[in-house]
Design a protein around this motif. Structure first.
Motif, PDB file in Angstrom:
ATOM      1  N   LYS A  19     -12.727  -1.440  -7.227  1.00 47.23           N
ATOM      2  CA  LYS A  19     -13.375  -0.148  -6.975  1.00 47.23           C
ATOM      3  C   LYS A  19     -13.232   0.260  -5.508  1.00 47.23           C
ATOM      4  N   THR A  20     -13.392  -0.704  -4.627  1.00 51.34           N
ATOM      5  CA  THR A  20     -13.306  -0.425  -3.191  1.00 51.34           C
ATOM      6  C   THR A  20     -11.880  -0.037  -2.802  1.00 51.34           C
ATOM      7  N   LEU A  21     -10.907  -0.777  -3.288  1.00 49.99           N
ATOM      8  CA  LEU A  21      -9.515  -0.472  -2.959  1.00 49.99           C
ATOM      9  C   LEU A  21      -9.076   0.859  -3.578  1.00 49.99           C
ATOM     10  N   ARG A  22      -9.620   1.184  -4.725  1.00 44.59           N
ATOM     11  CA  ARG A  22      -9.305   2.478  -5.351  1.00 44.59           C
ATOM     12  C   ARG A  22      -9.779   3.626  -4.451  1.00 44.59           C
ATOM     13  N   LYS A  23     -10.941   3.456  -3.813  1.00 50.16           N
ATOM     14  CA  LYS A  23     -11.453   4.489  -2.905  1.00 50.16           C
ATOM     15  C   LYS A  23     -10.516   4.660  -1.709  1.00 50.16           C
ATOM     16  N   THR A  52      -2.224  -9.460  -3.495  1.00 46.88           N
ATOM     17  CA  THR A  52      -2.753  -8.828  -4.702  1.00 46.88           C
ATOM     18  C   THR A  52      -4.229  -8.505  -4.470  1.00 46.88           C
ATOM     19  N   GLN A  53      -4.804  -7.773  -5.414  1.00 49.33           N
ATOM     20  CA  GLN A  53      -6.231  -7.487  -5.304  1.00 49.33           C
ATOM     21  C   GLN A  53      -7.054  -8.779  -5.391  1.00 49.33           C
ATOM     22  N   GLN A  54      -6.557  -9.775  -6.106  1.00 46.25           N
ATOM     23  CA  GLN A  54      -7.266 -11.063  -6.166  1.00 46.25           C
ATOM     24  C   GLN A  54      -7.277 -11.730  -4.793  1.00 46.25           C
ATOM     25  N   THR A  61     -10.480 -13.249  -0.120  1.00 46.08           N
ATOM     26  CA  THR A  61     -10.646 -13.210   1.335  1.00 46.08           C
ATOM     27  C   THR A  61     -12.007 -12.631   1.702  1.00 46.08           C
ATOM     28  N   LEU A  62     -12.410 -11.583   0.998  1.00 45.43           N
ATOM     29  CA  LEU A  62     -13.614 -10.847   1.368  1.00 45.43           C
ATOM     30  C   LEU A  62     -14.890 -11.368   0.723  1.00 45.43           C
ATOM     31  N   ASP A 100       3.099  -3.664  -7.540  1.00 46.18           N
ATOM     32  CA  ASP A 100       2.895  -4.803  -8.435  1.00 46.18           C
ATOM     33  C   ASP A 100       2.218  -5.967  -7.735  1.00 46.18           C
ATOM     34  N   ARG A 101       2.796  -6.492  -6.694  1.00 44.85           N
ATOM     35  CA  ARG A 101       2.217  -7.631  -5.975  1.00 44.85           C
ATOM     36  C   ARG A 101       2.223  -7.373  -4.472  1.00 44.85           C
ATOM     37  N   ALA A 102       1.879  -6.123  -4.096  1.00 51.10           N
ATOM     38  CA  ALA A 102       1.873  -5.785  -2.682  1.00 51.10           C
ATOM     39  C   ALA A 102       1.011  -4.550  -2.440  1.00 51.10           C
TER      40      ALA A 102
END
Length: 193
Positions: free
Chosen positions: A150-154, A133-135, A140-141, A165-167
């Motif tokens: 925001k970063t993953l949306r880019k 998930t994004q969490q 991790t980061l 959903d969870r992947a």
């Protein structure tokens, strides 16, 4: 009771938590990885392990590890190789958290997990889906969930990944590796433990 295991199938991760509940994911475990080596050698694990999907583990008696090293040098080398590979992965993760930008960190993590899954045949079996998930990415980061989103949306806008959903579905692992400035995994051969 501490044990020594090999992950036979599924996904898991190692993590440590602070007293206030903040969590740092240290690394991800895939089939063939050892779980509990630290506890077997040092006597205690200073981290926890959680599964991301259903897992199957092969259990080893931890008190037989010295016998393995004495009587089976080939298997002992394999255990040492796995520990060395994990150290190299942790070095790369530390570089990522310490010096890569948020975009480079996220791109590296997803490309890395995809290549690891590809190595063990998980990428095709899961159709390029990584069960995070994004969490998990934020933990991790070392980024806030807002910054991570925001970063993953880019990356998604560039059509490199797609969130479910969870992947996370990886659409272009090579472009992700290029963004991260990462040459990819170099250890293509794994010992057979």
């Amino acid at each position: 009771v501490l044990g020594l295991f090999t992950l036979l199938s599924g996904w898991a991760f190692r993590f440590k938590s602070l007293e206030d509940g903040r969590r740092q994911i240290l690394n991800y475990l895939l089939p063939g990885d050892l779980v509990g080596l630290q506890g077997s050698v040092i006597g205690e694990m200073e981290h926890s392990v959680e599964s991301l999907s259903p897992v199957v583990l092969c259990v080893f008696q931890r008190d037989t590890l010295p016998t393995l090293f004495e009587n089976h040098p080939g298997l002992a080398f394999d255990v040492t190789w796995l520990a060395s590979r994990e150290e190299r992965m942790l070095d790369e993760n530390l570089l990522s958290v310490g010096r890569r930008s948020a975009m480079e960190r996220a791109a590296y993590l997803i490309a890395f997990l995809y290549q690891r899954a590809e190595q063990v045949g998980q990428a095709k079996a899961s159709k390029g889906l990584i069960p995070i998930t994004q969490q998990h990415v934020a933990d991790t980061l070392g980024l806030s969930i807002v910054h991570t989103n925001k970063t993953l949306r880019k990356l998604a806008e560039r059509q490199l990944i797609r969130w479910h959903d969870r992947a996370c579905e990886v659409l272009d692992p090579e472009a992700l590796a290029d963004i991260a400035g990462w040459g990819g995994l170099t250890d293509r051969k794994r010992p057979l433990i």
